[in-house]
Enzyme design. Structure first.
Site, mmCIF file in Angstrom:
data_model
loop_
_atom_site.group_PDB
_atom_site.id
_atom_site.type_symbol
_atom_site.label_atom_id
_atom_site.label_comp_id
_atom_site.label_asym_id
_atom_site.label_seq_id
_atom_site.Cartn_x
_atom_site.Cartn_y
_atom_site.Cartn_z
ATOM 1 C CG ASP A 1 -2.047 1.112 1.166
ATOM 2 O OD1 ASP A 1 -2.268 1.488 -0.024
ATOM 3 O OD2 ASP A 1 -2.680 1.289 2.274
ATOM 4 N N GLY B 1 0.285 5.540 -4.728
ATOM 5 C CA GLY B 1 -0.109 6.583 -5.078
ATOM 6 C C GLY B 1 0.373 7.722 -4.209
ATOM 7 C CG HIS C 1 0.739 1.961 -9.232
ATOM 8 N ND1 HIS C 1 0.403 1.386 -8.145
ATOM 9 C CD2 HIS C 1 -0.029 3.181 -9.781
ATOM 10 C CE1 HIS C 1 -0.777 1.751 -7.845
ATOM 11 N NE2 HIS C 1 -1.115 2.903 -8.605
ATOM 12 C CB SER D 1 -8.263 -5.522 -4.578
ATOM 13 O OG SER D 1 -8.710 -4.084 -4.664
ATOM 14 C CG LEU E 1 10.024 -16.665 -3.011
ATOM 15 C CD1 LEU E 1 9.387 -16.926 -1.446
ATOM 16 C CD2 LEU E 1 10.698 -15.318 -3.038
ATOM 17 C CD GLU F 1 1.324 -13.158 15.929
ATOM 18 O OE1 GLU F 1 1.230 -12.158 16.206
ATOM 19 O OE2 GLU F 1 0.949 -14.160 16.527
#
Length: 251
Positions: free
Chosen positions: A19, A22, A36, A64, A130, A206
């Site tokens: 987050d 922007g 971005h 999302s 990974l 967590e």
């Protein structure tokens, strides 16, 4: 900070809400898309750090289902950035033995974006290091609803008895069926919520929140989050005394 980590107690799966792109750009008098683009470097850095540490799974909340409601120019710019990034990074992923996965409604992605992702998934399919999971056009409510529909259909078709629906069985219908639940969830940029991200899977994770904007988030910030994680007592509903007794028995 890295030297302070207990390499025997690393989280197996880290999930990140990236987050602040922007806001980071606006603070510098730039267009949101600039944030971005700069955020891609943070993706590279954190992916590299997780691979170096031996973290098994890294899930990044990239886009999302709600993000489709953003201005068209921003959505188109993000999709273009996604295509160009995946195209340019596949060779690096393979070189570093990183396997790419995608969770979310791939059918909502533009055709070229979907094909690039599918090709990258196939090309990295033999990698054993990974596991990098990109959450694209994803929302947890969509995922849970989709799982419920599939279960209902299997019950209707006689493939599944209602009594057989257990937590483990439910998990098999989720996008993350083949993945362990995250143990640590990190959100950047100061917001203290999980925003429709892995609602089922984060039940015992967590949660770590930092004011650092995503384009500024680097390895040292990740190490700090992991160290914070390692300093917490994970009880899973038990008491501290029970946890300490179990640790004494194991030792």
């Amino acid at each position: 900070m890295k030297d302070k980590l207990d390499l025997q107690r690393l989280p197996r799966h880290i999930a990140v809400i990236m987050d602040g792109n922007g806001r980071w750009a606006k603070e510098r008098g730039q267009d949101r898309l600039f944030g971005h683009y700069e955020g891609v470097e943070s993706v590279r850095d954190i992916t590299e750090a997780c691979a170096e540490l031996g973290i098994g799974y890294l899930t990044l909340y990239a886009f999302s289902t709600e993000n489709w409601d953003r201005p068209v120019y921003e959505v188109n710019g993000i999709m273009e950035l996604l295509v160009n990034t995946i195209r340019s990074e596949v060779a690096t992923l393979i070189k570093n033995n990183i396997r790419l996965h995608v969770i979310g409604d791939m059918n909502m992605l533009p055709g070229n974006c979907k094909s690039e992702m599918e090709e990258a998934i196939a090309l990295t399919g033999q990698c054993t290091g990974l596991n990098l999971i990109m959450a694209l056009s994803y929302s947890a409510r969509w995922e849970i609803l989709n799982a419920a529909k599939k279960i209902a259909q299997d019950v209707k078709d006689g493939k599944l008895e209602p009594e057989a629906i257990t937590p483990d069985k439910w998990q098999q219908y989720l996008c993350t069926a083949d993945l362990p639940d995250p143990e640590l969830m990190i959100r950047t940029s100061g917001e203290c919520r999980i925003s429709n991200f892995l609602l089922y899977q984060l039940a015992y994770a967590e949660l770590y929140f930092t004011d650092t904007r995503w384009p500024d988030f680097r390895k040292e910030h990740l190490y700090e989050a992991i160290l914070n994680f390692q300093n917490r007592e994970r009880r899973f509903g038990k008491t501290s005394d029970q946890i300490q007794q179990n640790e004494e028995i194991i030792s």
